[in-house]
Scaffold this motif. Structure first.
Motif, PDB file in Angstrom:
ATOM      1  N   LEU A  18      23.636 -26.217 -58.462  1.00 60.29           N
ATOM      2  CA  LEU A  18      24.293 -24.903 -58.344  1.00 60.29           C
ATOM      3  C   LEU A  18      25.794 -25.064 -58.641  1.00 60.29           C
ATOM      4  O   LEU A  18      26.385 -24.279 -59.390  1.00 60.29           O
ATOM      5  N   LEU A  19      26.393 -26.105 -58.066  1.00 61.40           N
ATOM      6  CA  LEU A  19      27.820 -26.359 -58.335  1.00 61.40           C
ATOM      7  C   LEU A  19      28.028 -26.674 -59.814  1.00 61.40           C
ATOM      8  O   LEU A  19      28.995 -26.218 -60.434  1.00 61.40           O
ATOM      9  N   ALA A  20      27.100 -27.431 -60.388  1.00 57.78           N
ATOM     10  CA  ALA A  20      27.205 -27.783 -61.815  1.00 57.78           C
ATOM     11  C   ALA A  20      27.127 -26.522 -62.678  1.00 57.78           C
ATOM     12  O   ALA A  20      27.866 -26.380 -63.661  1.00 57.78           O
ATOM     13  N   ASP A  21      26.240 -25.590 -62.315  1.00 59.83           N
ATOM     14  CA  ASP A  21      26.115 -24.337 -63.083  1.00 59.83           C
ATOM     15  C   ASP A  21      27.389 -23.503 -62.995  1.00 59.83           C
ATOM     16  O   ASP A  21      27.799 -22.903 -63.983  1.00 59.83           O
ATOM     17  N   ALA A 119      27.340 -32.350 -53.115  1.00 55.66           N
ATOM     18  CA  ALA A 119      26.874 -31.508 -52.012  1.00 55.66           C
ATOM     19  C   ALA A 119      26.319 -32.403 -50.905  1.00 55.66           C
ATOM     20  O   ALA A 119      25.628 -33.378 -51.178  1.00 55.66           O
ATOM     21  N   ALA A 120      26.642 -32.039 -49.666  1.00 55.41           N
ATOM     22  CA  ALA A 120      26.157 -32.812 -48.516  1.00 55.41           C
ATOM     23  C   ALA A 120      25.782 -31.888 -47.378  1.00 55.41           C
ATOM     24  O   ALA A 120      26.300 -30.778 -47.273  1.00 55.41           O
ATOM     25  N   TRP A 121      24.915 -32.369 -46.510  1.00 58.64           N
ATOM     26  CA  TRP A 121      24.549 -31.582 -45.334  1.00 58.64           C
ATOM     27  C   TRP A 121      25.704 -31.560 -44.334  1.00 58.64           C
ATOM     28  O   TRP A 121      26.071 -30.515 -43.807  1.00 58.64           O
ATOM     29  N   ASN A 122      26.264 -32.703 -44.073  1.00 61.70           N
ATOM     30  CA  ASN A 122      27.267 -32.819 -43.007  1.00 61.70           C
ATOM     31  C   ASN A 122      28.608 -32.239 -43.423  1.00 61.70           C
ATOM     32  O   ASN A 122      28.900 -32.124 -44.618  1.00 61.70           O
ATOM     33  N   MET A 160      22.950 -22.338 -47.996  1.00 61.77           N
ATOM     34  CA  MET A 160      24.223 -22.720 -47.349  1.00 61.77           C
ATOM     35  C   MET A 160      25.320 -22.857 -48.408  1.00 61.77           C
ATOM     36  O   MET A 160      26.458 -22.441 -48.205  1.00 61.77           O
ATOM     37  N   THR A 161      24.962 -23.418 -49.538  1.00 60.69           N
ATOM     38  CA  THR A 161      25.951 -23.662 -50.597  1.00 60.69           C
ATOM     39  C   THR A 161      26.424 -22.344 -51.199  1.00 60.69           C
ATOM     40  O   THR A 161      27.620 -22.137 -51.417  1.00 60.69           O
ATOM     41  N   PRO A 167      30.972 -22.975 -54.598  1.00 61.03           N
ATOM     42  CA  PRO A 167      30.637 -22.498 -55.953  1.00 61.03           C
ATOM     43  C   PRO A 167      31.865 -21.950 -56.680  1.00 61.03           C
ATOM     44  O   PRO A 167      32.063 -22.217 -57.871  1.00 61.03           O
ATOM     45  N   GLN A 168      32.703 -21.221 -55.953  1.00 61.27           N
ATOM     46  CA  GLN A 168      33.925 -20.669 -56.550  1.00 61.27           C
ATOM     47  C   GLN A 168      34.887 -21.797 -56.941  1.00 61.27           C
ATOM     48  O   GLN A 168      35.522 -21.749 -58.005  1.00 61.27           O
TER      49      GLN A 168
END
Ligand SMILES: Cc1cc2nc3c(=O)[nH]c(=O)nc-3n(C[C@H](O)[C@H](O)[C@H](O)COP(=O)(O)O)c2cc1C
Length: 178
Positions: A18-21, A119-122, A160-161, A167-168
Motif C-alpha cells: 500500500l505504501l509502495a502504491d 510497515a510494522a505492527w509495533n 491500520m495503515t 500513505p500520505q
C-alpha cells in the motif's frame, strides 16, 4: 527518473505494498516512471556464495534475476519496500539484495538514489532501529543517495495503515522527488 521499487511482502494487498502504491502514485504524478518488482513472487533463489561471478559477472544461477538485473542497473533510484520481520527486512527482499553480489560494482558506480518504505505492527520508539541501521549501511556501502524513509509504525494491517499518516508520507516522498 526511472524508479524501481523492490517489494518484499508476500501480502500482495498488504501494508508495505500500500505504501509502495502511494509512493508510486506520487512519483508518477511528478513525472517519473516507476516499475515495481515483486520480490516475494519472483523466481529468485538465495545466493549460494559460490562467487562464480567474482562479485561482478554472470551469476551461475539462471532464474528471475536475469530479468531483474538489467531493470535495476537501468534505474536512477531504488526503493526498498518491506514488512518488518523480526525487526529486519523480509527474507524475500533480503534474498533479492543478496543477489546484488553478481553486479555489486555496477550498482556502486551508478550512484543511485534510494528510499525505504516499511510497515510494522509495533509502534515502540525502537521498532525500526535495526532496519534503519541496516538500510543506512546499505546506502553507505552501495553509494546511494538516501531520499528518505517512511517507517510505518502501528501499521499491522492494511486497515491500520490506511488510517495512519504513512500513505500520505509515502505519496509525498514520491511526489517531492526532482
Ligand atoms: C514473520 C513475521 C514477522 C514479523 N515481525 C514483526 C516485528 O518484528 N515487529 C513488528 O512490529 N511487526 C512484525 N510483524 C508484523 C508485520 O510487520 C506487519 O503486520 C506488517 O504490516 C506486514 O506488512 P505487509 O502487509 O506488507 O506484509 C511480523 C509479521 C510476520 C508475518
Amino acid at each position: 527518473m526511472k524508479i524501481v521499487i523492490l517489494a518484499g511482502s508476500p501480502n500482495r494487498k498488504g501494508s508495505s505494498n500500500l505504501l509502495a502504491d502511494c509512493f508510486r502514485q506520487g512519483a508518477e504524478e511528478a513525472g517519473h516512471t516507476v516499475e515495481i518488482i515483486d520480490a516475494a513472487y519472483a523466481d529468485i533463489h538465495p545466493c549460494t556464495g559460490c562467487i562464480h561471478c567474482g562479485y561482478e559477472g554472470p551469476c551461475a544461477q539462471k532464474d528471475g534475476m536475469e530479468r531483474i538485473r538489467p531493470a535495476i542497473l537501468g534505474a536512477d533510484m531504488l526503493v526498498f519496500a518491506t514488512p518488518l520481520y523480526y525487526y529486519g527486512m523480509s527474507a524475500q527482499l533480503k534474498t533479492l539484495i543478496d543477489r546484488f553480489c553478481a553486479f555489486n560494482g555496477s550498482i556502486q558506480r551508478r550512484h543511485m538514489k534510494s528510499a525505504l518504505l516499511a510497515a510494522a505492527w509495533n509502534d515502540d520508539s525502537w521498532t525500526f532501529e535495526a532496519l534503519e541501521a541496516h538500510y543506512k549501511t546499505l546506502v553507505r556501502y552501495l553509494g546511494f543517495e538516501d531520499m528518505g524513509m517512511v517507517l510505518g509504525a502501528g501499521c499491522g494491517t492494511p486497515s491500520m495503515t490506511q488510517h495512519s499518516r504513512y500513505p500520505q508520507q509515502a505519496y509525498q516522498l514520491g511526489n517531492r522527488l526532482k
